[in-house]
Write a protein that holds these residues in place. Structure first.
Motif, PDB file in Angstrom:
ATOM      1  N   ARG A 127       0.764  -0.920  -0.095  1.00  0.00           N
ATOM      2  CA  ARG A 127      -0.028  -0.015   0.017  1.00  0.00           C
ATOM      3  C   ARG A 127       0.832   1.244  -0.019  1.00  0.00           C
ATOM      4  NH1 ARG A 127      -3.869   0.069   4.991  1.00  0.00           N
ATOM      5  NH2 ARG A 127      -4.724   1.815   3.978  1.00  0.00           N
ATOM      6  N   GLU A 130       2.264   1.710  -3.602  1.00  0.00           N
ATOM      7  CA  GLU A 130       1.368   2.222  -4.210  1.00  0.00           C
ATOM      8  C   GLU A 130       1.072   3.754  -4.282  1.00  0.00           C
ATOM      9  OE1 GLU A 130      -2.240  -0.332  -3.740  1.00  0.00           O
ATOM     10  OE2 GLU A 130      -1.113  -1.967  -4.875  1.00  0.00           O
ATOM     11  N   ALA A 134       1.732   6.613  -6.995  1.00  0.00           N
ATOM     12  CA  ALA A 134       0.715   7.575  -7.479  1.00  0.00           C
ATOM     13  C   ALA A 134       1.163   9.112  -7.180  1.00  0.00           C
ATOM     14  CB  ALA A 134      -0.755   7.263  -6.833  1.00  0.00           C
TER      15      ALA A 134
END
Length: 355
Positions: A127, A130, A134
């Protein structure tokens, strides 16, 4: 008549702030305030000696083969790892990107170091990765190199991240506190105190009347919009640790000017004001992660303010004060009642582990 009043037991007294002559590091040394400055000036810089300049800044502008590069490095130890409006991954990208932006540079490349604690869930690491990716795509940067280390259980706090970044500084841009002069207008890009309150609400499971989300965001585009009006901005700062108060004090000391702030002009959202009132905090000392403060020549202030308000990350921009010749190196706030108060450099920080 004898005096029966007992003498105060001064040995039982305690100091709520870390003592400045302690032989060991305390949390306040990481707060971006007076203790941080003393640690760097009295321990780190003398140790580095000729290998470092007289002072260290959040980002440095250096020349290499005729190009002016901004270079910055930062470490992130926020707790919790995920919070309303962001995560440690977002902070790791935006924190370094914004330090570069405060030199006028648009970030181009980042490095990323992960320090993982034994036992942290792989899903958590995924997580974070990611979120990092992003945020990098949003900021328009590439993560081109990195490193991973693992420490034993109990010797970390899940995930720590260190990022470094480089970017090009456009010709004619020279952003330094030494350029500030009396008469400069002080602008802030929006509401202050949001990030620190968002972290605190999640960490302590506090419920406020309205949910407060972090303002974590990359500021490169906003800075470009400001520089498009004029490259003659004098200095920019992103008021993270120590909040707006710490940034203003650093600029005042480095420039030799005084700073006057109109307290009521500082944009503080009602939810942040209410949370700070309840917890005994001053919003001017609470951290931000998607705001900047700018000292701009008076003749350009209106146009720069308009450009800021036309950008999504500057929609709430406001004029909050000015640089003055009086009380050099000191920041004062004019209160709603017509008085003044000194806005001093914080000793440590009100909220540790917020970035």
């Amino acid at each position: 008549m004898s005096d029966t009043t007992a003498a105060p037991d001064m040995l039982s007294w305690s100091c709520p702030a870390p003592l400045r002559d302690r032989p060991r590091v305390v949390m306040g040394h990481g707060g971006g305030g007076a203790l941080s400055a003393e640690l760097i000036e009295q321990v780190v810089l003398p140790g580095l000696g000729a290998a470092a300049p007289a002072a260290l800044t959040d980002s440095a502008v250096v020349e290499l083969d005729g190009a002016r590069l901004a270079f910055s490095t930062d470490s992130f130890v926020v707790r919790p790892l995920f919070f309303p409006g962001g995560s440690i991954g977002d902070l790791a990208v935006n924190g370094t990107v914004n330090d570069l932006a405060m030199s006028g540079a648009r970030a181009a490349f980042l490095s990323c170091g992960l320090i993982l604690e034994e036992g942290v869930e792989i899903e958590t690491v995924g997580r974070v990765a990611e979120a990092l990716g992003a945020a990098a795509r949003t900021a328009g940067v590439r993560v081109v190199t990195g490193d991973t280390k693992v420490v034993e259980a109990g010797h970390g706090d899940g995930v720590y991240i260190s990022t470094s970044g480089i970017g090009l500084v456009p010709a004619g841009v020279d952003l330094r506190p030494e350029r500030v002069v009396p008469g400069d207008v002080v602008l802030v890009s929006g509401a202050v105190g949001v990030h620190g309150v968002a972290i605190l609400s999640k960490r302590e499971n506090l419920a406020f009347e309205a949910e407060v989300e972090s303002d974590c965001a990359p500021l490169g585009g906003l800075v470009e919009a400001m520089l498009a009006v004029t490259p003659d901005l004098h200095v920019l700062r992103d008021p993270t640790r120590g909040g707006l108060a710490a940034s203003l004090n650093e600029i005042a000391v480095a420039s030799g000017c005084g700073v006057v702030v109109r307290e009521r002009a500082v944009p503080v959202p009602p939810a942040v004001a209410g949370a700070c009132a309840m917890l005994g905090l001053d919003p001017m000392y609470v951290a931000n992660e998607g705001k900047l403060v700018a000292f701009v020549p008076r003749e350009h202030a209106d146009a720069v303010l308009a450009a800021m308000r036309a950008h999504p990350l500057g929609a709430g921009a406001a004029v909050i004060g000015e640089a003055v010749a009086e009380h050099p190196g000191m920041v004062v706030a004019r209160t709603a009642l017509g008085g003044t108060r000194v806005v001093d450099l914080p000793m440590g920080e009100q909220l540790p582990r917020i970035c």
